[in-house]
Design a protein around this motif. Structure first.
Motif, PDB file in Angstrom:
ATOM      1  N   GLY A  54       0.820  -1.213   0.000  1.00  8.27           N
ATOM      2  CA  GLY A  54       0.000   0.000   0.000  1.00  8.27           C
ATOM      3  C   GLY A  54       0.849   1.256   0.000  1.00  8.27           C
ATOM      4  O   GLY A  54       0.535   2.237  -0.680  1.00  8.27           O
ATOM      5  N   LEU A  55       1.939   1.230   0.762  1.00  5.77           N
ATOM      6  CA  LEU A  55       2.858   2.375   0.772  1.00  5.77           C
ATOM      7  C   LEU A  55       3.577   2.517  -0.572  1.00  5.77           C
ATOM      8  O   LEU A  55       3.768   3.636  -1.069  1.00  5.77           O
ATOM      9  N   ILE A  56       3.962   1.397  -1.162  1.00  8.27           N
ATOM     10  CA  ILE A  56       4.630   1.432  -2.472  1.00  8.27           C
ATOM     11  C   ILE A  56       3.671   1.965  -3.538  1.00  8.27           C
ATOM     12  O   ILE A  56       4.036   2.842  -4.331  1.00  8.27           O
ATOM     13  N   TYR A 109      -1.419   7.823   3.776  1.00  7.47           N
ATOM     14  CA  TYR A 109      -1.794   8.094   5.167  1.00  7.47           C
ATOM     15  C   TYR A 109      -2.441   6.871   5.808  1.00  7.47           C
ATOM     16  O   TYR A 109      -2.121   6.520   6.939  1.00  7.47           O
ATOM     17  N   ARG A 110      -3.346   6.229   5.073  1.00  5.77           N
ATOM     18  CA  ARG A 110      -4.045   5.083   5.644  1.00  5.77           C
ATOM     19  C   ARG A 110      -3.094   3.932   5.952  1.00  5.77           C
ATOM     20  O   ARG A 110      -3.163   3.316   7.015  1.00  5.77           O
ATOM     21  N   PHE A 111      -2.165   3.639   5.031  1.00  2.00           N
ATOM     22  CA  PHE A 111      -1.278   2.507   5.267  1.00  2.00           C
ATOM     23  C   PHE A 111      -0.101   2.860   6.167  1.00  2.00           C
ATOM     24  O   PHE A 111       0.524   1.972   6.734  1.00  2.00           O
ATOM     25  N   ALA A 112       0.211   4.133   6.317  1.00  2.00           N
ATOM     26  CA  ALA A 112       1.287   4.522   7.233  1.00  2.00           C
ATOM     27  C   ALA A 112       0.812   4.521   8.681  1.00  2.00           C
ATOM     28  O   ALA A 112       1.608   4.330   9.600  1.00  2.00           O
ATOM     29  N   THR A 113      -0.474   4.722   8.900  1.00  2.00           N
ATOM     30  CA  THR A 113      -0.981   4.803  10.266  1.00  2.00           C
ATOM     31  C   THR A 113      -1.701   3.545  10.724  1.00  2.00           C
ATOM     32  O   THR A 113      -2.223   3.518  11.835  1.00  2.00           O
TER      33      THR A 113
END
Length: 128
Positions: A54-56, A109-113
């Motif tokens: 997701g971050l990638i 934002y969603r996958f970082a948090t």
């Protein structure tokens, strides 16, 4: 409704990929396998919700959207004079890719948090 809003970035990029593939097919009878791959990867991301991927994906789509939005500025110089058609072109491109940058930011934002428990086995791991 709240769960549908959580998946809007993936759905947006799936729709953009489907539009890209359909546009290439109907205008030039060309199969765009890269666009279909993007749609498939976003479809898988909806189900597996892999944090790293997701971050990638968020980073890659954000960079690609920013590049395409900046690409549109010199392209509007191809018009004879700055007319309504050039302004419409700029607005459409900035609307589509500006929304893409926003969706990529939401995905990042969603996958970082997200809280992830590393003690659980991965859904992709098969144990015998």
């Amino acid at each position: 409704m709240k769960t549908l809003l959580k998946f809007t970035p993936e759905l947006y990029f799936m729709g953009l990929g489907i539009f890209w593939a359909a546009d290439n097919y109907f205008t030039g009878d060309v199969y765009n396998y890269f666009a279909l791959l993007i749609v498939w990867l976003m479809f898988l991301q909806l189900f597996y919700k892999n944090r790293f991927l997701g971050l990638i994906y968020g980073s890659a789509f954000g960079i690609a959207s920013a590049y395409m939005a900046l690409w549109a500025h010199p392209e509007s110089g191809a018009f004879e004079k700055f007319a309504v058609s050039a302004l419409e072109f700029q607005l459409v491109v900035w609307g589509v890719f500006g929304m893409g940058m926003l969706m990529a930011g939401l995905m990042l934002y969603r996958f970082a948090t997200v809280k992830y428990n590393y003690n659980e086995e991965s859904v992709l791991t098969v144990t015998y």
